[in-house]
Write a protein that holds these residues in place. Structure first.
Motif, PDB file in Angstrom:
ATOM      1  N   MET A  78     -14.649 -17.259  -1.767  1.00 42.18           N
ATOM      2  CA  MET A  78     -13.605 -16.287  -1.465  1.00 42.18           C
ATOM      3  C   MET A  78     -14.250 -14.905  -1.390  1.00 42.18           C
ATOM      4  N   TYR A  79     -13.984 -14.182  -0.317  1.00 41.18           N
ATOM      5  CA  TYR A  79     -14.514 -12.847  -0.073  1.00 41.18           C
ATOM      6  C   TYR A  79     -13.553 -11.839  -0.708  1.00 41.18           C
ATOM      7  N   HIS A  80     -14.036 -11.060  -1.671  1.00 38.80           N
ATOM      8  CA  HIS A  80     -13.177 -10.139  -2.416  1.00 38.80           C
ATOM      9  C   HIS A  80     -13.367  -8.707  -1.918  1.00 38.80           C
ATOM     10  N   VAL A  81     -12.269  -8.103  -1.464  1.00 39.78           N
ATOM     11  CA  VAL A  81     -12.275  -6.719  -0.987  1.00 39.78           C
ATOM     12  C   VAL A  81     -11.438  -5.866  -1.927  1.00 39.78           C
ATOM     13  N   VAL A  82     -12.024  -4.781  -2.418  1.00 39.97           N
ATOM     14  CA  VAL A  82     -11.274  -3.789  -3.186  1.00 39.97           C
ATOM     15  C   VAL A  82     -10.829  -2.713  -2.201  1.00 39.97           C
ATOM     16  N   ILE A  83      -9.526  -2.513  -2.119  1.00 40.45           N
ATOM     17  CA  ILE A  83      -8.957  -1.511  -1.223  1.00 40.45           C
ATOM     18  C   ILE A  83      -8.526  -0.316  -2.068  1.00 40.45           C
ATOM     19  N   ALA A  84      -9.195   0.804  -1.894  1.00 41.82           N
ATOM     20  CA  ALA A  84      -8.884   2.017  -2.649  1.00 41.82           C
ATOM     21  C   ALA A  84      -7.727   2.736  -1.955  1.00 41.82           C
ATOM     22  N   VAL A  85      -6.553   2.696  -2.577  1.00 43.49           N
ATOM     23  CA  VAL A  85      -5.330   3.212  -1.960  1.00 43.49           C
ATOM     24  C   VAL A  85      -4.878   4.490  -2.650  1.00 43.49           C
ATOM     25  N   ASP A  86      -4.682   5.549  -1.850  1.00 47.22           N
ATOM     26  CA  ASP A  86      -4.109   6.779  -2.408  1.00 47.22           C
ATOM     27  C   ASP A  86      -2.608   6.793  -2.123  1.00 47.22           C
ATOM     28  N   GLU A  87      -1.986   7.964  -2.095  1.00 50.10           N
ATOM     29  CA  GLU A  87      -0.531   8.049  -1.934  1.00 50.10           C
ATOM     30  C   GLU A  87      -0.069   8.018  -0.488  1.00 50.10           C
ATOM     31  N   GLU A  88      -0.976   8.110   0.469  1.00 52.95           N
ATOM     32  CA  GLU A  88      -0.607   8.209   1.875  1.00 52.95           C
ATOM     33  C   GLU A  88      -0.312   6.827   2.456  1.00 52.95           C
ATOM     34  N   THR A  89       0.942   6.571   2.769  1.00 56.51           N
ATOM     35  CA  THR A  89       1.385   5.245   3.190  1.00 56.51           C
ATOM     36  C   THR A  89       0.737   4.772   4.485  1.00 56.51           C
ATOM     37  N   GLU A  90       0.670   5.606   5.503  1.00 56.07           N
ATOM     38  CA  GLU A  90       0.093   5.162   6.781  1.00 56.07           C
ATOM     39  C   GLU A  90      -1.387   4.836   6.635  1.00 56.07           C
ATOM     40  N   ARG A  91      -2.112   5.586   5.846  1.00 60.87           N
ATOM     41  CA  ARG A  91      -3.533   5.297   5.603  1.00 60.87           C
ATOM     42  C   ARG A  91      -3.665   3.951   4.885  1.00 60.87           C
ATOM     43  N   ALA A  92      -2.800   3.692   3.908  1.00 60.29           N
ATOM     44  CA  ALA A  92      -2.823   2.423   3.177  1.00 60.29           C
ATOM     45  C   ALA A  92      -2.507   1.259   4.115  1.00 60.29           C
ATOM     46  N   ARG A  93      -1.588   1.463   5.026  1.00 60.51           N
ATOM     47  CA  ARG A  93      -1.266   0.412   6.000  1.00 60.51           C
ATOM     48  C   ARG A  93      -2.455   0.134   6.916  1.00 60.51           C
ATOM     49  N   ARG A  94      -3.146   1.179   7.351  1.00 58.92           N
ATOM     50  CA  ARG A  94      -4.334   0.977   8.191  1.00 58.92           C
ATOM     51  C   ARG A  94      -5.395   0.190   7.429  1.00 58.92           C
ATOM     52  N   GLN A  95      -5.559   0.507   6.155  1.00 54.38           N
ATOM     53  CA  GLN A  95      -6.537  -0.219   5.342  1.00 54.38           C
ATOM     54  C   GLN A  95      -6.139  -1.690   5.201  1.00 54.38           C
ATOM     55  N   ALA A  96      -4.880  -1.933   4.878  1.00 57.42           N
ATOM     56  CA  ALA A  96      -4.402  -3.311   4.716  1.00 57.42           C
ATOM     57  C   ALA A  96      -4.542  -4.080   6.026  1.00 57.42           C
ATOM     58  N   ARG A  97      -4.216  -3.455   7.129  1.00 58.98           N
ATOM     59  CA  ARG A  97      -4.330  -4.107   8.435  1.00 58.98           C
ATOM     60  C   ARG A  97      -5.792  -4.455   8.723  1.00 58.98           C
ATOM     61  N   ALA A  98      -6.723  -3.567   8.414  1.00 58.22           N
ATOM     62  CA  ALA A  98      -8.145  -3.838   8.651  1.00 58.22           C
ATOM     63  C   ALA A  98      -8.607  -5.052   7.845  1.00 58.22           C
ATOM     64  N   VAL A  99      -8.153  -5.168   6.618  1.00 57.20           N
ATOM     65  CA  VAL A  99      -8.522  -6.318   5.783  1.00 57.20           C
ATOM     66  C   VAL A  99      -7.835  -7.577   6.302  1.00 57.20           C
ATOM     67  N   ALA A 100      -6.582  -7.464   6.699  1.00 60.83           N
ATOM     68  CA  ALA A 100      -5.852  -8.611   7.239  1.00 60.83           C
ATOM     69  C   ALA A 100      -6.490  -9.109   8.533  1.00 60.83           C
ATOM     70  N   ASP A 101      -7.153  -8.231   9.264  1.00 59.77           N
ATOM     71  CA  ASP A 101      -7.791  -8.596  10.524  1.00 59.77           C
ATOM     72  C   ASP A 101      -9.180  -9.216  10.347  1.00 59.77           C
ATOM     73  N   LEU A 102      -9.676  -9.287   9.110  1.00 55.20           N
ATOM     74  CA  LEU A 102     -10.964  -9.934   8.882  1.00 55.20           C
ATOM     75  C   LEU A 102     -10.848 -11.411   9.241  1.00 55.20           C
ATOM     76  N   PRO A 103     -11.924 -12.022   9.730  1.00 53.30           N
ATOM     77  CA  PRO A 103     -11.861 -13.443  10.080  1.00 53.30           C
ATOM     78  C   PRO A 103     -11.416 -14.306   8.898  1.00 53.30           C
ATOM     79  N   SER A 104     -10.519 -15.228   9.161  1.00 61.13           N
ATOM     80  CA  SER A 104     -10.003 -16.186   8.166  1.00 61.13           C
ATOM     81  C   SER A 104      -9.430 -15.496   6.931  1.00 61.13           C
ATOM     82  N   SER A 105      -8.850 -14.318   7.132  1.00 61.64           N
ATOM     83  CA  SER A 105      -8.351 -13.547   5.984  1.00 61.64           C
ATOM     84  C   SER A 105      -7.276 -14.292   5.202  1.00 61.64           C
TER      85      SER A 105
END
Length: 133
Positions: A1-28
């Motif tokens: 299992m590939y473990h990604v730590v996503i450092a999230v601040d208070e900005e919602t759109e930035r957090a969504r972009r981060q989550a989307r990038a991780v969700a787009d990883l192969p076989s996420s």
């Protein structure tokens, strides 16, 4: 299992972009586990990371695409705290959200993302920023 730590601040759109990038990883949905980490610099009311809107939105996005997700919180200086957490969790990657800042903004405020990129001992995934601040 590939473990990604996503450092999230208070900005919602930035957090969504981060989550989307991780969700787009192969076989996420089968091979990626994400930890949403929120670092409080000040927390006089004793809030929890689960109460931070950006964390909740990122969690929803990841869960909706089948990524295993957990939430963590720490207090302190964001960049070293993120790096320490990633090391303690033996994370495979750290995901930070970039900001599009003016040169003056960079000089005055610094950059958590830049500090993480320059000091990390593991891969760092950087998502794009929005409008200049």
């Amino acid at each position: 299992m590939y473990h990604v730590v996503i450092a999230v601040d208070e900005e919602t759109e930035r957090a969504r972009r981060q989550a989307r990038a991780v969700a787009d990883l192969p076989s996420s949905d089968e091979e990626v586990r994400a930890t949403l980490l929120h670092v409080f610099t000040e927390n006089p009311d004793g809030a929890s990371a689960t109460q931070v809107g950006s964390v909740r939105r990122a969690e929803e996005l990841l869960e909706n695409v089948g990524v295993e997700v957990e939430i963590a919180e720490r207090s302190g200086d964001p960049a070293p705290t993120v790096l320490d957490f990633a090391q303690s969790e033996d994370a495979d990657c750290v995901c930070v959200g970039g900001r599009n800042r003016s040169p003056a903004g960079k000089a005055i405020f610094g950059s958590v993302s830049q500090s993480v990129i320059l000091q990390a001992d593991r891969p760092v995934l950087v998502t794009g920023g929005g409008e200049p601040e």
